[in-house]
Motif scaffolding. Structure first.
Motif, PDB file in Angstrom:
ATOM      1  N   ARG A 158       0.618  -1.563  -0.037  1.00  0.00           N
ATOM      2  CA  ARG A 158      -0.140   0.329   0.100  1.00  0.00           C
ATOM      3  C   ARG A 158       0.570   1.078   0.088  1.00  0.00           C
ATOM      4  NH1 ARG A 158      -2.956  -4.017   3.395  1.00  0.00           N
ATOM      5  NH2 ARG A 158      -4.539  -4.490   2.772  1.00  0.00           N
ATOM      6  N   THR A 159       2.328   0.978   0.955  1.00  0.00           N
ATOM      7  CA  THR A 159       2.780   2.595   0.964  1.00  0.00           C
ATOM      8  C   THR A 159       3.110   2.685  -0.566  1.00  0.00           C
ATOM      9  OG1 THR A 159       3.359   1.911   3.156  1.00  0.00           O
ATOM     10  CG2 THR A 159       4.754   3.394   1.837  1.00  0.00           C
ATOM     11  N   LEU A 160       4.042   1.675  -0.726  1.00  0.00           N
ATOM     12  CA  LEU A 160       4.387   1.552  -2.623  1.00  0.00           C
ATOM     13  C   LEU A 160       3.795   2.422  -3.714  1.00  0.00           C
ATOM     14  CD1 LEU A 160       7.125  -0.982  -2.700  1.00  0.00           C
ATOM     15  CD2 LEU A 160       7.788   0.963  -2.808  1.00  0.00           C
ATOM     16  N   LYS A 161       2.654   2.391  -3.134  1.00  0.00           N
ATOM     17  CA  LYS A 161       0.775   1.927  -4.314  1.00  0.00           C
ATOM     18  C   LYS A 161       1.134   3.716  -3.870  1.00  0.00           C
ATOM     19  CE  LYS A 161      -1.795   1.618  -7.222  1.00  0.00           C
ATOM     20  NZ  LYS A 161      -1.652   1.660  -8.725  1.00  0.00           N
ATOM     21  N   SER A 162       0.755   4.033  -3.309  1.00  0.00           N
ATOM     22  CA  SER A 162       1.122   5.371  -2.688  1.00  0.00           C
ATOM     23  C   SER A 162       2.453   5.694  -3.449  1.00  0.00           C
ATOM     24  CB  SER A 162       0.215   5.908  -0.858  1.00  0.00           C
ATOM     25  OG  SER A 162       2.195   5.753  -0.570  1.00  0.00           O
ATOM     26  N   LEU A 163       3.371   5.530  -3.581  1.00  0.00           N
ATOM     27  CA  LEU A 163       3.888   6.810  -4.215  1.00  0.00           C
ATOM     28  C   LEU A 163       4.748   6.011  -5.180  1.00  0.00           C
ATOM     29  CD1 LEU A 163       7.580   5.944  -1.396  1.00  0.00           C
ATOM     30  CD2 LEU A 163       5.779   7.993  -1.230  1.00  0.00           C
ATOM     31  N   GLY A 164       4.193   5.851  -6.213  1.00  0.00           N
ATOM     32  CA  GLY A 164       4.004   5.363  -7.568  1.00  0.00           C
ATOM     33  C   GLY A 164       4.762   4.477  -7.686  1.00  0.00           C
ATOM     34  N   ALA A 165       5.202   3.337  -6.731  1.00  0.00           N
ATOM     35  CA  ALA A 165       6.554   2.928  -7.685  1.00  0.00           C
ATOM     36  C   ALA A 165       6.108   1.308  -7.607  1.00  0.00           C
ATOM     37  CB  ALA A 165       7.377   2.845  -7.262  1.00  0.00           C
ATOM     38  N   LEU A 166       4.508   0.476  -6.991  1.00  0.00           N
ATOM     39  CA  LEU A 166       4.178  -0.632  -7.153  1.00  0.00           C
ATOM     40  C   LEU A 166       3.799  -1.497  -8.357  1.00  0.00           C
ATOM     41  CD1 LEU A 166       3.075  -3.335  -5.194  1.00  0.00           C
ATOM     42  CD2 LEU A 166       1.210  -2.535  -5.040  1.00  0.00           C
ATOM     43  N   HIS A 167       4.679  -2.754  -9.076  1.00  0.00           N
ATOM     44  CA  HIS A 167       4.651  -2.337 -10.377  1.00  0.00           C
ATOM     45  C   HIS A 167       3.478  -3.991 -10.358  1.00  0.00           C
ATOM     46  CE1 HIS A 167       5.322  -2.656 -14.590  1.00  0.00           C
ATOM     47  NE2 HIS A 167       5.553  -4.360 -14.270  1.00  0.00           N
ATOM     48  N   ALA A 168       4.755  -4.388  -8.849  1.00  0.00           N
ATOM     49  CA  ALA A 168       3.766  -6.145  -9.364  1.00  0.00           C
ATOM     50  C   ALA A 168       3.597  -6.620  -7.678  1.00  0.00           C
ATOM     51  CB  ALA A 168       4.444  -7.000  -9.879  1.00  0.00           C
ATOM     52  N   VAL A 169       2.800  -7.488  -7.414  1.00  0.00           N
ATOM     53  CA  VAL A 169       3.013  -8.459  -6.106  1.00  0.00           C
ATOM     54  C   VAL A 169       3.120  -9.945  -6.381  1.00  0.00           C
ATOM     55  CG1 VAL A 169       0.845  -6.573  -5.523  1.00  0.00           C
ATOM     56  CG2 VAL A 169       0.538  -8.537  -6.121  1.00  0.00           C
ATOM     57  N   SER A 170       3.813 -10.531  -5.500  1.00  0.00           N
ATOM     58  CA  SER A 170       4.176 -11.654  -5.473  1.00  0.00           C
ATOM     59  C   SER A 170       3.971 -12.371  -4.224  1.00  0.00           C
ATOM     60  CB  SER A 170       5.719 -12.407  -5.851  1.00  0.00           C
ATOM     61  OG  SER A 170       5.706 -13.250  -6.273  1.00  0.00           O
ATOM     62  N   ASP A 171       3.681 -13.782  -4.238  1.00  0.00           N
ATOM     63  CA  ASP A 171       3.619 -14.619  -2.931  1.00  0.00           C
ATOM     64  C   ASP A 171       3.800 -16.180  -3.526  1.00  0.00           C
ATOM     65  OD1 ASP A 171       2.777 -13.963   0.198  1.00  0.00           O
ATOM     66  OD2 ASP A 171       1.587 -16.244  -0.548  1.00  0.00           O
ATOM     67  N   ALA A 172       4.059 -16.709  -2.330  1.00  0.00           N
ATOM     68  CA  ALA A 172       3.660 -18.594  -2.805  1.00  0.00           C
ATOM     69  C   ALA A 172       2.470 -18.757  -2.787  1.00  0.00           C
ATOM     70  CB  ALA A 172       4.102 -18.615  -1.657  1.00  0.00           C
ATOM     71  N   ASN A 173       1.591 -18.162  -2.172  1.00  0.00           N
ATOM     72  CA  ASN A 173       0.064 -18.382  -2.445  1.00  0.00           C
ATOM     73  C   ASN A 173      -0.839 -17.522  -3.545  1.00  0.00           C
ATOM     74  OD1 ASN A 173      -2.842 -18.522  -1.961  1.00  0.00           O
ATOM     75  ND2 ASN A 173      -3.199 -18.371   0.492  1.00  0.00           N
ATOM     76  N   PRO A 174      -1.350 -17.766  -5.073  1.00  0.00           N
ATOM     77  CA  PRO A 174      -1.555 -17.429  -5.746  1.00  0.00           C
ATOM     78  C   PRO A 174      -2.822 -16.631  -5.348  1.00  0.00           C
ATOM     79  CG  PRO A 174      -0.993 -19.452  -6.573  1.00  0.00           C
ATOM     80  CD  PRO A 174      -1.090 -19.029  -4.983  1.00  0.00           C
ATOM     81  N   ALA A 175      -3.137 -17.357  -4.887  1.00  0.00           N
ATOM     82  CA  ALA A 175      -5.032 -16.452  -4.685  1.00  0.00           C
ATOM     83  C   ALA A 175      -4.324 -14.897  -4.034  1.00  0.00           C
ATOM     84  CB  ALA A 175      -6.105 -17.266  -3.797  1.00  0.00           C
ATOM     85  N   ARG A 176      -3.799 -14.803  -2.559  1.00  0.00           N
ATOM     86  CA  ARG A 176      -3.359 -14.102  -1.787  1.00  0.00           C
ATOM     87  C   ARG A 176      -3.029 -12.711  -3.217  1.00  0.00           C
ATOM     88  NH1 ARG A 176       0.310 -15.316   2.613  1.00  0.00           N
ATOM     89  NH2 ARG A 176      -1.104 -16.457   3.376  1.00  0.00           N
ATOM     90  N   ALA A 177      -1.965 -12.956  -3.509  1.00  0.00           N
ATOM     91  CA  ALA A 177      -1.437 -11.911  -4.504  1.00  0.00           C
ATOM     92  C   ALA A 177      -2.485 -11.639  -5.213  1.00  0.00           C
ATOM     93  CB  ALA A 177       0.062 -12.441  -5.641  1.00  0.00           C
ATOM     94  N   GLU A 178      -3.093 -12.479  -6.016  1.00  0.00           N
ATOM     95  CA  GLU A 178      -4.191 -12.045  -6.945  1.00  0.00           C
ATOM     96  C   GLU A 178      -5.030 -11.022  -6.356  1.00  0.00           C
ATOM     97  OE1 GLU A 178      -5.582 -11.134 -10.096  1.00  0.00           O
ATOM     98  OE2 GLU A 178      -4.293 -12.443 -10.153  1.00  0.00           O
ATOM     99  N   GLY A 179      -5.692 -11.452  -5.251  1.00  0.00           N
ATOM    100  CA  GLY A 179      -6.159 -10.341  -4.315  1.00  0.00           C
ATOM    101  C   GLY A 179      -5.424  -8.621  -4.008  1.00  0.00           C
ATOM    102  N   PHE A 180      -4.494  -9.433  -3.843  1.00  0.00           N
ATOM    103  CA  PHE A 180      -3.482  -7.016  -4.205  1.00  0.00           C
ATOM    104  C   PHE A 180      -3.876  -7.125  -5.024  1.00  0.00           C
ATOM    105  CE2 PHE A 180      -2.447  -8.682   0.491  1.00  0.00           C
ATOM    106  CZ  PHE A 180      -2.483  -7.944   0.750  1.00  0.00           C
ATOM    107  N   ALA A 181      -3.280  -7.581  -5.990  1.00  0.00           N
ATOM    108  CA  ALA A 181      -3.529  -7.029  -7.736  1.00  0.00           C
ATOM    109  C   ALA A 181      -4.071  -6.480  -7.568  1.00  0.00           C
ATOM    110  CB  ALA A 181      -2.942  -8.118  -8.434  1.00  0.00           C
ATOM    111  N   VAL A 182      -5.434  -7.107  -7.626  1.00  0.00           N
ATOM    112  CA  VAL A 182      -6.541  -7.142  -8.045  1.00  0.00           C
ATOM    113  C   VAL A 182      -7.121  -4.865  -7.234  1.00  0.00           C
ATOM    114  CG1 VAL A 182      -9.051  -6.732  -8.415  1.00  0.00           C
ATOM    115  CG2 VAL A 182      -7.830  -8.876  -8.881  1.00  0.00           C
ATOM    116  N   GLU A 183      -7.000  -5.273  -6.167  1.00  0.00           N
ATOM    117  CA  GLU A 183      -6.845  -4.075  -5.269  1.00  0.00           C
ATOM    118  C   GLU A 183      -6.185  -2.757  -6.076  1.00  0.00           C
ATOM    119  OE1 GLU A 183      -7.541  -4.568  -0.371  1.00  0.00           O
ATOM    120  OE2 GLU A 183      -5.335  -3.404  -0.606  1.00  0.00           O
ATOM    121  N   GLN A 184      -5.178  -3.100  -5.548  1.00  0.00           N
ATOM    122  CA  GLN A 184      -3.696  -2.273  -6.080  1.00  0.00           C
ATOM    123  C   GLN A 184      -3.649  -2.055  -7.556  1.00  0.00           C
ATOM    124  OE1 GLN A 184      -2.847  -0.393  -3.508  1.00  0.00           O
ATOM    125  NE2 GLN A 184      -3.635  -1.337  -2.223  1.00  0.00           N
TER     126      GLN A 184
END
Length: 317
Positions: A19-45
């Motif tokens: 969330r902080t990197l998104k606010s700074l305009g620098a978030l490009h991707a998220v990654s996690d061993a749990n694909p559903a968790r990563a996808e949830g943040f990807a959609v949100e951000q």
């Protein structure tokens, strides 16, 4: 254009980075061993979700923030820097000093930035305290003690010392500018084999002493760093509101006719500019990526913290 950052690890602290990197305009991707968790943040951000095994080869990723269980940090950091990525690795950067040394050496060999997530080094109150010390307002520093107490969190790999102490050790090392010459640890395991309480006693080359107390089985929160100098004493208390986070006590102690005397004065609260430490930490990381400057919280500092943790660890059957 801002550096393109991926966050590897979408757990509690990783989500704060996201969330902080998104606010700074620098978030490009998220990654996690749990694909559903990563996808949830990807959609949100509104960013990419990339599987961990595919992350390091991506040309559209400049740097990776790693907020993983610490046993995976060294391996992933080495893979990242060898793939040409700068890294910010959350504390602790490894569970052993040799693993930490290997990951930091790999970053140096690859010419990549290696920064450690010692976030309290970027707290405005600590930065102000450090300025007071550097200016000599407290006199010669004789003693530092820190208390970091609360209820939880409970980890399967980290005890109270390894989970809670790195931030305070980073601040203590920044003040002392030297590694301790003596470290003595005491711990108590009440729930299982991992210490729920831990004390560290340290002695530094110039005679300065320091004491650190951490607990994850405490009924109240305490986040306090106290610095005792020959002129004044200062307290950074992160539980207090902003206007009271940094207090200076100008007590006086002297000898009168062979007896010690003292006057206790009310604290002076030092103005501190408000700011979120994590935001300031990530801004510093982005700046280091762009300028190639050595981070304030470097890998070498993290190795120094790990050496103290290792020396002070008490094992329990």
């Amino acid at each position: 254009m801002a550096p393109r950052i991926a966050v590897l690890g979408c757990g509690y602290w990783g989500s704060n980075h996201i969330r902080t990197l998104k606010s700074l305009g620098a978030l490009h991707a998220v990654s996690d061993a749990n694909p559903a968790r990563a996808e949830g943040f990807a959609v949100e951000q509104e960013v990419l979700a990339i599987a961990p095994e595919d992350l390091f080869a991506r040309d559209d990723i400049d740097a990776i923030v790693m907020a993983l269980p610490p046993q995976f940090h060294a391996e992933m950091a080495i893979r990242a820097v060898e793939a040409g990525k700068d890294v910010l690795v959350e504390k602790p950067i490894a569970l052993t000093v040799p693993d930490a040394e290997r990951s930091v050496a790999a970053a140096k060999a690859a010419g990549r930035i290696f920064m450690t997530g010692h976030v309290l080094r970027f707290h405005p109150a600590f930065e102000t305290l450090k300025d007071l010390i550097d200016r000599g307002d407290l006199g010669e520093i004789k003693y530092i003690h820190s208390h970091r107490l609360g209820l939880g969190k409970f980890h399967t790999e980290n005890d109270a010392l390894w989970d809670l102490a790195p931030h305070d050790l980073s601040m203590i090392l920044a003040i002392t500018g030297a590694a301790p010459v003596e470290v003595r640890g005491e711990g108590a395991a009440l729930l299982d084999h991992l210490s729920d309480f831990a004390h560290l006693h340290m002695r530094f080359p110039n005679g300065l002493r320091s004491h650190l107390f951490t607990s994850r089985l405490n009924p109240y929160r305490e986040r306090r760093l106290t610095v005792v100098g020959t002129k004044s004493m200062a307290v950074f208390d992160d539980v207090e509101p902003w206007e009271r986070k940094l207090a200076v006590y100008r007590h006086a102690v002297w000898q009168d006719s062979g007896h010690w005397a003292f006057t206790a004065n009310e604290p002076t609260y030092v103005p501190v500019g408000e700011g979120m430490p994590l935001t300031r930490e990530l801004q510093h990381f982005l700046s280091c990526i762009e300028t190639r400057a050595e981070p304030r919280t470097s890998g070498e500092e993290a190795i120094g913290v790990l050496r103290i943790l290792t020396a002070g660890t008490v094992t329990h059957d």
